[in-house]
Design a protein around this motif. Structure first.
Motif, PDB file in Angstrom:
ATOM      1  N   GLN A 172      -7.199  12.784 -11.876  1.00 41.84           N
ATOM      2  CA  GLN A 172      -7.705  11.435 -12.105  1.00 41.84           C
ATOM      3  C   GLN A 172      -6.629  10.385 -11.795  1.00 41.84           C
ATOM      4  N   ALA A 173      -5.373  10.728 -12.106  1.00 44.48           N
ATOM      5  CA  ALA A 173      -4.277   9.800 -11.818  1.00 44.48           C
ATOM      6  C   ALA A 173      -4.145   9.589 -10.312  1.00 44.48           C
ATOM      7  N   ILE A 174      -4.271  10.662  -9.554  1.00 46.16           N
ATOM      8  CA  ILE A 174      -4.186  10.567  -8.095  1.00 46.16           C
ATOM      9  C   ILE A 174      -5.273   9.643  -7.558  1.00 46.16           C
ATOM     10  N   THR A 175      -6.482   9.770  -8.089  1.00 45.83           N
ATOM     11  CA  THR A 175      -7.586   8.896  -7.665  1.00 45.83           C
ATOM     12  C   THR A 175      -7.262   7.437  -7.947  1.00 45.83           C
ATOM     13  N   SER A 176      -6.685   7.169  -9.121  1.00 48.30           N
ATOM     14  CA  SER A 176      -6.339   5.788  -9.494  1.00 48.30           C
ATOM     15  C   SER A 176      -5.257   5.227  -8.577  1.00 48.30           C
ATOM     16  N   TYR A 177      -4.215   6.024  -8.313  1.00 52.41           N
ATOM     17  CA  TYR A 177      -3.142   5.554  -7.445  1.00 52.41           C
ATOM     18  C   TYR A 177      -3.640   5.312  -6.020  1.00 52.41           C
ATOM     19  N   GLN A 178      -4.525   6.182  -5.546  1.00 50.55           N
ATOM     20  CA  GLN A 178      -5.061   6.004  -4.198  1.00 50.55           C
ATOM     21  C   GLN A 178      -5.870   4.712  -4.093  1.00 50.55           C
ATOM     22  N   LYS A 179      -6.624   4.411  -5.149  1.00 50.80           N
ATOM     23  CA  LYS A 179      -7.382   3.164  -5.163  1.00 50.80           C
ATOM     24  C   LYS A 179      -6.438   1.967  -5.193  1.00 50.80           C
ATOM     25  N   ALA A 180      -5.371   2.068  -5.970  1.00 49.43           N
ATOM     26  CA  ALA A 180      -4.384   0.985  -6.025  1.00 49.43           C
ATOM     27  C   ALA A 180      -3.756   0.756  -4.655  1.00 49.43           C
ATOM     28  N   LEU A 181      -3.482   1.852  -3.936  1.00 45.37           N
ATOM     29  CA  LEU A 181      -2.886   1.739  -2.605  1.00 45.37           C
ATOM     30  C   LEU A 181      -3.883   1.207  -1.582  1.00 45.37           C
ATOM     31  N   ASP A 182      -5.144   1.532  -1.765  1.00 48.36           N
ATOM     32  CA  ASP A 182      -6.165   0.961  -0.877  1.00 48.36           C
ATOM     33  C   ASP A 182      -6.153  -0.569  -0.971  1.00 48.36           C
ATOM     34  N   LEU A 183      -5.929  -1.062  -2.178  1.00 46.57           N
ATOM     35  CA  LEU A 183      -5.932  -2.503  -2.407  1.00 46.57           C
ATOM     36  C   LEU A 183      -4.587  -3.137  -2.073  1.00 46.57           C
ATOM     37  N   GLU A 184      -3.514  -2.355  -2.197  1.00 50.56           N
ATOM     38  CA  GLU A 184      -2.162  -2.877  -1.954  1.00 50.56           C
ATOM     39  C   GLU A 184      -1.341  -1.804  -1.234  1.00 50.56           C
ATOM     40  N   PRO A 185      -1.568  -1.609   0.066  1.00 50.74           N
ATOM     41  CA  PRO A 185      -1.009  -0.475   0.820  1.00 50.74           C
ATOM     42  C   PRO A 185       0.515  -0.426   0.885  1.00 50.74           C
ATOM     43  N   GLU A 186       1.189  -1.544   0.731  1.00 48.20           N
ATOM     44  CA  GLU A 186       2.643  -1.565   0.897  1.00 48.20           C
ATOM     45  C   GLU A 186       3.407  -1.457  -0.424  1.00 48.20           C
ATOM     46  N   ASN A 187       2.703  -1.172  -1.511  1.00 53.92           N
ATOM     47  CA  ASN A 187       3.363  -1.105  -2.812  1.00 53.92           C
ATOM     48  C   ASN A 187       4.107   0.227  -2.952  1.00 53.92           C
ATOM     49  N   SER A 192       5.196   6.046  -4.743  1.00 53.01           N
ATOM     50  CA  SER A 192       6.073   6.976  -5.462  1.00 53.01           C
ATOM     51  C   SER A 192       5.319   7.681  -6.595  1.00 53.01           C
ATOM     52  N   ASN A 193       4.546   6.932  -7.362  1.00 50.96           N
ATOM     53  CA  ASN A 193       3.796   7.519  -8.475  1.00 50.96           C
ATOM     54  C   ASN A 193       2.717   8.475  -7.981  1.00 50.96           C
ATOM     55  N   LEU A 194       2.107   8.160  -6.847  1.00 56.14           N
ATOM     56  CA  LEU A 194       1.102   9.049  -6.269  1.00 56.14           C
ATOM     57  C   LEU A 194       1.731  10.381  -5.869  1.00 56.14           C
ATOM     58  N   LYS A 195       2.878  10.328  -5.219  1.00 55.59           N
ATOM     59  CA  LYS A 195       3.569  11.563  -4.820  1.00 55.59           C
ATOM     60  C   LYS A 195       3.950  12.393  -6.040  1.00 55.59           C
ATOM     61  N   MET A 196       4.391  11.725  -7.088  1.00 58.42           N
ATOM     62  CA  MET A 196       4.779  12.436  -8.307  1.00 58.42           C
ATOM     63  C   MET A 196       3.581  13.143  -8.938  1.00 58.42           C
ATOM     64  N   ALA A 197       2.443  12.460  -9.006  1.00 60.52           N
ATOM     65  CA  ALA A 197       1.238  13.071  -9.584  1.00 60.52           C
ATOM     66  C   ALA A 197       0.762  14.235  -8.723  1.00 60.52           C
ATOM     67  N   GLN A 198       0.856  14.090  -7.410  1.00 59.40           N
ATOM     68  CA  GLN A 198       0.457  15.180  -6.502  1.00 59.40           C
ATOM     69  C   GLN A 198       1.358  16.392  -6.688  1.00 59.40           C
ATOM     70  N   GLN A 199       2.667  16.142  -6.877  1.00 58.81           N
ATOM     71  CA  GLN A 199       3.606  17.242  -7.097  1.00 58.81           C
ATOM     72  C   GLN A 199       3.330  17.940  -8.422  1.00 58.81           C
TER      73      GLN A 199
END
Length: 305
Positions: A172-187, A192-199
């Motif tokens: 669920q965290a990965i889904t949230s981070y991906q949505k955040a990046l969709d809205l703000e791709p350069e953040n 970093s948080n998405l990669k950590m959750a994926q790991q």
């Protein structure tokens, strides 16, 4: 105030029309929509308030209102009292966050929400304070409310991802981070948080984990297990048993006087140690037994070339 509302209504209508024009990018259109929402909230104007519409062109309406006075009539002093006080409380809450006084920050955001319940920022800021206090369920709930008010609020998705990660809900965290990046791709923070959750998700799904879903890493970090182990190691009888087991393991049958001098004594000491643990936490011992059984079953069914 009536003339100001007529002017603001005209501005809102103008911005709404601009937000639907193809000449703007999707991000610019979203920004215009957010501006419309803010004006509607602050001045308590709805699209249904058609009585505020005027045939006077926006440019003339604007000139007539601003050129008659030396100062801007849309200053902070002209805002509704509730909205103005809510902004002050939000700023106070932000200061408490910097000082790591998270409970006080929550109190300020609570009051801001009560005064202006349609402002997504106040819910999102409170979510950050809740997360710092370890209240992740409340933080997620506030993020969801902020998103319902402002669907394009990337920070709300990012903070929800942090709370979900803290609860080990990595998918669920990965889904949230991906949505955040969709809205703000350069953040970079979201990346970093998405990669950590994926790991983290890969780690719990790796072959080192057991097939029955028993998480040994979580067990070791479990406060109840750590407390039980610490309590056992303070027990003189357990200390004697452990000392004997170590003596036998290192010195073998020739271990010193008072130690365990043969294999049967070592097994007996191990059984006594298990009994001590059983008395402390029978449910945990049953989990460990199931874990051992599952590993034995997995080993026996492996195919060998």
């Amino acid at each position: 105030m009536s003339s100001i509302k007529h002017l603001v209504y005209a501005i809102i209508q103008f911005l709404r029309e601009q937000s639907h024009m193809d000449t703007y990018s999707s991000d610019e259109q979203e920004s215009l929509e957010v501006a419309v929402q803010c004006l509607e909230t602050v001045f308590q104007i709805r699209i249904e308030d058609r009585h505020l519409a005027t045939a006077e062109p926006l440019e003339e309406l604007f000139t007539n209102n601003f050129c008659k006075n030396d100062k801007l009539p849309l200053s902070l002093s002209s805002l509704p009292d509730n909205a103005e006080k809510a902004i002050q409380l939000k700023d106070e809450g932000n200061n408490h966050m910097k000082e790591e006084n998270y409970s006080a920050a929550v109190d300020c955001y609570n009051q801001a929400v009560q005064l202006d319940p349609n402002n997504a920022v106040y819910y999102c800021n409170r979510a950050a304070a809740y997360s710092k206090l370890g209240k992740y369920i409340e933080a997620i709930r506030d993020c969801e409310t902020a998103i319902s008010i402002e669907p394009s609020y990337s920070k709300a998705y990012g903070r929800m991802g942090l709370a979900l990660t803290a609860m080990n809900k990595y998918e669920q965290a990965i889904t949230s981070y991906q949505k955040a990046l969709d809205l703000e791709p350069e953040n970079d923070s979201y990346k970093s948080n998405l990669k950590m959750a994926q790991q983290k998700l890969r780690d719990i799904s790796s072959p080192t984990e057991t097939g029955c879903g028993f998480d040994m890493a979580s067990l070791i970090n479990n406060p109840a297990f750590v407390s039980m182990a610490a309590s056992l190691m303070q027990n003189p009888q357990v200390q004697q048993l452990m000392s004997g087991m170590m003596s036998s393991a290192v010195g073998g049958p020739a271990a010193g006087v008072g130690g365990l001098t043969d294999l049967s004594s070592l097994i007996q000491a191990g059984q006594q140690f298990a009994q001590q643990m059983q008395q402390q936490n029978p449910e945990l011992i049953e989990q460990l037994r199931n874990h051992v059984r599952s590993r034995s079953f997995s080993s026996s069914t492996e195919e060998h070339s």
